[in-house]
Design an enzyme around this catalytic site. Sequence first.
Site, short mmCIF file in Angstrom:
data_model
loop_
_atom_site.label_atom_id
_atom_site.label_comp_id
_atom_site.label_asym_id
_atom_site.label_seq_id
_atom_site.Cartn_x
_atom_site.Cartn_y
_atom_site.Cartn_z
N LYS A 113 1.88 -39.51 -24.03
CA LYS A 113 1.53 -40.31 -25.20
C LYS A 113 0.21 -41.04 -24.95
O LYS A 113 -0.71 -40.98 -25.76
CB LYS A 113 2.66 -41.32 -25.44
CG LYS A 113 2.67 -41.98 -26.78
CD LYS A 113 3.39 -41.12 -27.74
CE LYS A 113 3.62 -41.77 -29.06
NZ LYS A 113 4.44 -40.92 -29.92
N LYS A 191 5.36 -19.91 -25.24
CA LYS A 191 6.71 -20.47 -25.27
C LYS A 191 7.12 -20.77 -26.72
O LYS A 191 6.34 -21.33 -27.50
CB LYS A 191 6.69 -21.77 -24.45
CG LYS A 191 7.96 -22.55 -24.48
CD LYS A 191 7.74 -23.86 -23.71
CE LYS A 191 8.84 -24.75 -23.93
NZ LYS A 191 9.71 -25.51 -23.80
N LYS A 194 8.59 -25.50 -31.75
CA LYS A 194 8.30 -25.95 -33.11
C LYS A 194 6.83 -26.32 -33.25
O LYS A 194 6.20 -26.03 -34.26
CB LYS A 194 9.16 -27.18 -33.44
CG LYS A 194 10.19 -26.90 -34.51
CD LYS A 194 10.62 -28.16 -35.23
CE LYS A 194 11.51 -29.02 -34.35
NZ LYS A 194 12.29 -30.03 -35.06
#
Length: 313
Positions: A113, A191, A194
């Site tokens: 993050k 991979k 989403k």
Amino acid sequence: MQKKRLFTGLQPSGDLHIGNYLGALRPFVSMYGEYESMLMVADYHALTTLKDAPELRENILNAVRDYLAIGVDPKRATIFQQSAVPAHTELAWILECMVTVPFLMQAHAYKDKVSKGLDANAGLFAYPMLMAADILMYDTDVVPVGQDQKQHVEYAREAASKFNKAYGDTFKEPREQILHPVAVPGTDGRKMSKSYGNTIPLFGTRDEIQKAVMSILTDSKGESPENVYAIHRLVKDETEIASLYKTNKGKYKVVKDALASDIEALVAPMRERRGSISDADVIRILKGGKEKAREQAEAKMLVVRQKVGVSIS
Ligand code: TRP
């Protein structure tokens, strides 16, 4: 002989794809029955990123529905919501008091993050200690997780060891069991994820599956489309697949059609079962799970509160 304790958590994060199923859910279903298993919906972990109440509620119900649909039997596993057992957040606080800020700063979720230049909320920062609380609360032996959660289980071990050193033996140090060491490839060969938009939906309609399979990238020169094969070998017995691809060299449409129907055959029964599970069914199961989990968590917390000294009687 008493069964060992298995504990795992899942973030309620929306629609599953076959990568989730082949990589994590199917291996989980094949192992959980050998243990005294607990399956927790990590709704308070989800709150670190999801700030939409109706969506969170829907995701919680669906996460449970998904697990029931793939074959988890609520009689053989305690299924419950994290938020339904307040002792988890209580224990998380105690564990946070055992570890340092620099230690938590090493956690991947937080580091990622920050490296993107984003502000992490304090919940995300403390995330590993909530997860440690989840695991340690139930004297867990084994934590089946994906590779991405390995570090978090190490954090749980570390928190247990720090606590035990300070207050005497209280928590078992758990070990992780990595569910599927190789990633399931998506429609573009990377991979399946989403965030890459390269998924094949798990509970999609036949048409949606067909469409996703047709979109698998194939290079037009090769004889055997490797991206199709890489998914296919996880869906069906590899020796059968190998001969299918051998006899259909260069016929991409044929092997793609075969893959789409093999996926359909695998998921249709689960899709059907999923459709028959109502909100009321899920709520009833979660209520039963909550009672069982609370009882155990409360017993553990009596000991923990004694050890740290907040129990005064
Ligand atoms: N953090 C895990 C994930 O995002 C979910 C989780 C929460 C978990 N608590 C847990 C997993 C305890 C294993 C054990 O996938």
